[in-house]
Motif scaffolding. Structure first.
Motif, mmCIF file in Angstrom:
data_model
loop_
_atom_site.group_PDB
_atom_site.id
_atom_site.type_symbol
_atom_site.label_atom_id
_atom_site.label_comp_id
_atom_site.label_asym_id
_atom_site.label_seq_id
_atom_site.Cartn_x
_atom_site.Cartn_y
_atom_site.Cartn_z
ATOM 1 N N ASN A 98 -4.767 2.770 0.509
ATOM 2 C CA ASN A 98 -5.517 1.990 1.598
ATOM 3 C C ASN A 98 -6.329 0.688 0.317
ATOM 4 O O ASN A 98 -6.393 -0.071 0.156
ATOM 5 C CB ASN A 98 -6.055 2.261 2.454
ATOM 6 N N SER A 144 -6.144 8.116 0.289
ATOM 7 C CA SER A 144 -4.541 7.762 -0.211
ATOM 8 C C SER A 144 -4.252 9.301 0.983
ATOM 9 O O SER A 144 -5.043 10.214 1.609
ATOM 10 C CB SER A 144 -4.912 7.722 -1.141
ATOM 11 N N ASN A 200 0.806 -1.223 0.183
ATOM 12 C CA ASN A 200 -0.011 -0.010 0.473
ATOM 13 C C ASN A 200 0.851 1.150 0.425
ATOM 14 O O ASN A 200 0.115 2.293 -0.024
ATOM 15 C CB ASN A 200 -1.253 0.172 1.181
ATOM 16 N N LEU A 201 2.291 1.012 -0.023
ATOM 17 C CA LEU A 201 3.044 1.869 -0.390
ATOM 18 C C LEU A 201 3.951 2.068 -0.970
ATOM 19 O O LEU A 201 4.709 1.279 -1.266
ATOM 20 C CB LEU A 201 4.230 2.528 1.665
ATOM 21 N N TRP A 255 0.099 6.906 0.349
ATOM 22 C CA TRP A 255 -0.389 5.157 0.287
ATOM 23 C C TRP A 255 -1.502 5.334 0.521
ATOM 24 O O TRP A 255 -2.392 6.107 0.277
ATOM 25 C CB TRP A 255 -0.089 5.155 2.304
#
Length: 854
Positions: free
Chosen positions: A253, A258, A212-213, A251
């Motif tokens: 999710n 975001s 997610n990053l 990021w």
């Protein structure tokens, strides 16, 4: 009545428009049959100007063709082809925008749109055209001039803005969007070299860190030698030396949430900026003679296009910046509502040195003049659809702490210059050498003598006995003058805004927006100047000298000896504050005639808050007829703009072309300008009107070839003469009513062409050419008719080879390839009546770049 769709991604929100006027209808009557470009079409033809997906309306998935807004958008490909590396470069491809620069790139750069901008090197002025980088407002134009990393796009929004996002602006917004982190790994290295010892090194890497990053890191260094030669030293001035380091984290999710975090650090260390002599006035002989005493040239007698200047070698010419900032953008969806929060903090510091007499004489200089700007901004936006209304509400807050430290000081030849000018002004057949004031020139008699009672008397006055002892005015020493005049302005700005589209029918949309603005400014200053000459004028003998100089029409000699910029009369500490509340907004109707032709009519009101002129010369002087220094002397009024517009958007899908345009009229009340009167700077609020026509077009006639063009006709003029009181009951004319504003051509044409050609399946060629034509225009109100720019065109280009898979690219480029000379601006040199200098534009720049993608 049409109901809005259930999901925002299925709609181009502005698929509606209103056509007004028989002539406009006839112009757009050609048959068009395809739907407006959607985001996926923009991906297929990324180089078509008006297929760029824009964020101008804060609605998802809209392109230039979808929105009833005067916006020109540029994608990453065109920006790279044109060589846009900083804000100054954008005007090469946007006809309605004008970027001008004076004595400091950091604090003397201004932007105008539709003729309206804020032209001043005084940090007390806020810009009329705002600049936002990744959604974060930059409080001063100079703060937006740092190097830019890889760009995703640039949007130029014309006219007042403020009901959609960020800070209110009275003339427009330049919105710059940089490349985001990507989850797929990617990196590149680019190096370049060119004339004037130019070199660039740039590198970037991006990729996923976790599921997610993702992260991104950019670094850039750009430098070149200066293009102006100082004949009194070995310095090359107006160079570039810039560094940028920038990191991002993204990021995500899920599809709803975001967070994008950006941090950057930048440095600028340049010997900038200097003007070259154009016209020498009556005081030129004094400048040249005083300079020759030190074995130097006072002026360069060559034409300005020789790019040579004569300065004092012992004075620094510098323009250094150190800055850093951090911002965070959080997005989420709560039910059907989209929420956005943008939080940012920026710390920007600029320091400069300057030879303020712009000559070889060591008359006056700046050393260590500094600006510090610390800004916190917070913005919230919430938007959703309800029935047939697409609504947006938002709030904005800004706290800015601005500190300005000025250091205008007198040099080693300050008295010599005063005495030589005095001698020249008082020379006559009976006294060919004239008379001096401070006694710095051997062999020249003093203008005053001492009477038996100790009082001064004019030597040349009738009835004054001969043979009396000379009476000399105290002079100025090296380093006298301002000893760190310190100004601090704290600004707190808060706003609530809303922007709503109401779908009245399938084809007709109304837009209503409003903004409640609250501005609060607090000024504190602590200023001190060491000026023996000014102190003397407050004594009884000094008052007598002033009266006698006035009687012979020589008050200018007193101002020369006690310039308002160093007048010790103003020494002290004080404070002031004010607040203001303004309601601004917009109203618009848009109608979709066909799927490919829409038109709109709109009204918008813009606002730019008042402020303080951070310059001690803005005070009223008791010595010269004023009522004394008061903080209110420095305050100027807010600027408001009422803007009316009729625009249209047209797509000709059969020939893959677009043609957009707008007619506009703007009434500007209390337009903020800073005028140099010859001895000091005065802030004047005047009324201005601006009107004109804008056209944007693009076409892809054959595969691989994209042609783009723009035209702007702008008439921007003051309604009345601009006058300032002289202190003796008369007024001085600073600018004439009906005269076109400074640096605004009536006609501007931009054009560019890009051709991609496949030599082989693995090798592609790039051919790009861009041009900007400016009609004749004045370079400053004070030099109108003398330092005007004739019509000129700037042409740039790029030729390259690329691997078809994008793994590498080599190109050669040129800017101003015809070596056209033009003036960025012009000014009357301080304390040198009739002497005019100009800031020249860039000469031909060329080089080569090689980029490798991994």
């Amino acid at each position: 009545m049409r109901q809005p769709p259930k999901t925002r991604s299925q709609i181009s929100i502005f698929k509606a428009s209103l056509c007004v006027g028989v002539g406009l209808s006839a112009l757009m009557a050609a048959p068009v049959s395809a739907a407006n470009a959607q985001e996926e079409e923009a991906e297929e033809a990324p180089r078509r100007l008006n297929a760029v997906v824009v964020e101008a309306t804060r609605r998802e998935g809209t392109t230039v063709q979808d929105v009833p807004v005067s916006v020109t958008a540029f994608d990453a490909a065109l920006l790279e082809d044109t060589g846009v590396a900083r804000l100054n470069d954008i005007e090469q491809i946007a006809p309605s925008i004008r970027v001008s620069q004076t004595e400091s790139a950091a604090s003397g750069t201004s932007i105008a749109i539709r003729g309206i901008g804020t032209g001043s090197n005084n940090p007390g002025f806020e810009p009329a055209v705002g600049v936002a980088i990744d959604g974060v407002y930059r409080t001063r134009t100079g703060i937006a001039l740092s190097e830019l990393p890889e760009l995703a796009g640039v949007e130029v929004l014309r006219g007042p803005q403020g009901t959609l996002f960020g800070r209110n602006t009275s003339a427009g917004v330049v919105s710059i969007n940089t490349a985001k982190p990507q989850f797929d790994p990617n990196a590149y290295i680019e190096v370049g070299a060119g004339n004037y010892s130019m070199y660039t090194v740039e590198a970037s890497t991006t990729g996923g860190i976790t599921e997610n990053l993702a992260g991104r890191f950019d670094i850039r260094k750009r430098a070149r030698d200066g293009y102006i030669d100082d004949v009194n030293s070995d310095r090359d001035l107006n160079n570039l030396d810039r560094f940028l380091m920038r990191g991002q984290l993204l990021w995500e999710n899920n599809d709803n949430a975001s967070f994008r975090l950006i941090g950057d650090y930048g440095q600028t260390n340049e010997d900038c900026c200097i003007g070259v002599n154009l016209v020498q006035g009556p005081t030129a002989a004094a400048v040249s003679l005083a300079s020759s005493f030190a074995g130097l040239q006072g002026f360069v007698n060559d034409d300005p296009d020789e790019l040579k200047v004569a300065l004092s070698p012992n004075r620094d010419i510098s323009d250094d910046v150190e800055e850093w900032g951090v911002s965070g953008e959080y997005k989420n969806r709560f039910g059907t509502m989209n929420f956005t929060s943008v939080t940012a903090y920026r710390d920007w510091q600029a320091t400069r040195g300057q030879d303020v007499d712009f000559s070889g004489i060591d008359r006056a200089y700046r050393d260590g003049t500094g600006i510090k700007d610390k800004v916190f901004t917070q913005e919230f936006r919430l938007q959703d659809t309800m029935g047939n209304v697409d609504w947006l509400v938002g709030a904005f807050f800004m706290n800015e702490e601005l500190q300005y430290t000025d250091t205008i000081q007198t040099g080693t030849q300050a008295n010599l210059y005063t005495d030589l000018v005095s001698a020249g002004a008082t020379a006559n057949p009976l006294a060919p050498s004239g008379f001096q004031l401070t006694g710095s020139v051997p062999g020249i008699p003093s203008l005053f003598v001492t009477l038996p009672n100790g009082a001064p008397a004019l030597r040349i006055a009738p009835g004054v006995p001969a043979g009396l002892a000379p009476f000399l005015i105290p002079g100025l020493g090296d380093g006298d003058g301002q000893n760190s005049d310190d100004y601090q302005v704290t600004t707190n700005a808060a706003a609530l805004f809303t922007h709503n589209e109401v779908f009245l029918t399938d084809k007709l949309t109304a837009t209503l927006g409003a903004r409640l603005n609250y501005e609060e400014k607090d000024l504190e200053y602590d200023i001190f100047s060491s000026a023996p000459t000014c102190d003397f004028f407050f004594t009884p003998n000094g008052q007598s000298v002033l009266a006698q100089l006035s009687a012979i029409g020589a008050t200018q000699l007193a101002l020369l000896a006690c310039n308002p910029a160093i007048n010790s009369e103003y020494n002290g500490t004080d404070s002031d504050s004010f607040d203001e509340t303004q309601v601004t907004g917009t109203a618009k109707l848009a109608y979709e005639f066909t799927p490919d032709f829409m038109s709109y009519i709109s009204y918008a009101r813009g606002f730019k808050s008042g402020g303080y002129n951070l310059d001690r010369s803005g005070f009223d002087s008791v010595l010269f007829g004023g009522d004394g220094a008061q903080p209110s002397d420095l305050q100027f009024d807010a600027e408001t703009v009422d803007s009316y517009e009729l625009g249209w958007k047209t797509t000709f899908n059969a020939i893959d072309a677009t043609l957009n345009g707008a007619l506009f009229y703007q009434q500007v009340s209390d337009f903020q300008e800073n005028f140099f009167t010859g001895t000091n700077f005065r802030v004047i609020n005047s009324d201005v009107e601006s009107y004109g026509l804008e056209l944007d077009s693009s076409i892809q006639p054959v595969a691989g070839l994209t042609l783009q063009a723009g035209y702007a006709y702008t008439k921007a003029e003051r309604e009345d003469d601009v006058l300032t009181p002289r202190g003796d009951g008369t007024f001085e004319l600073l600018a004439r009513g009906g005269e076109q504003l400074t640096l605004i051509p009536e006609h501007v044409v931009t054009a560019s062409g890009t051709y991609l050609y496949d030599f082989t399946p693995d090798l592609r060629g790039l051919f790009h050419l861009n041009a900007r034509y400016n009609s004749e225009h004045i370079a400053s109100a004070a030099t109108a008719g003398i330092a005007d720019n004739d019509a000129f065109a700037l042409i740039g280009g790029r030729i390259g080879l690329q691997a078809a898979d994008g793994s590498w690219e080599f190109s050669i480029f040129g800017e101003n390839i015809t070596d056209e000379y033009y003036n960025l601006s012009a000014f009357v040199v301080p304390e040198q009546t009739g002497t005019i200098a100009v800031y020249p534009g860039l000469p031909t720049m060329y080089g080569a770049e090689f980029k490798v993608n991994f």
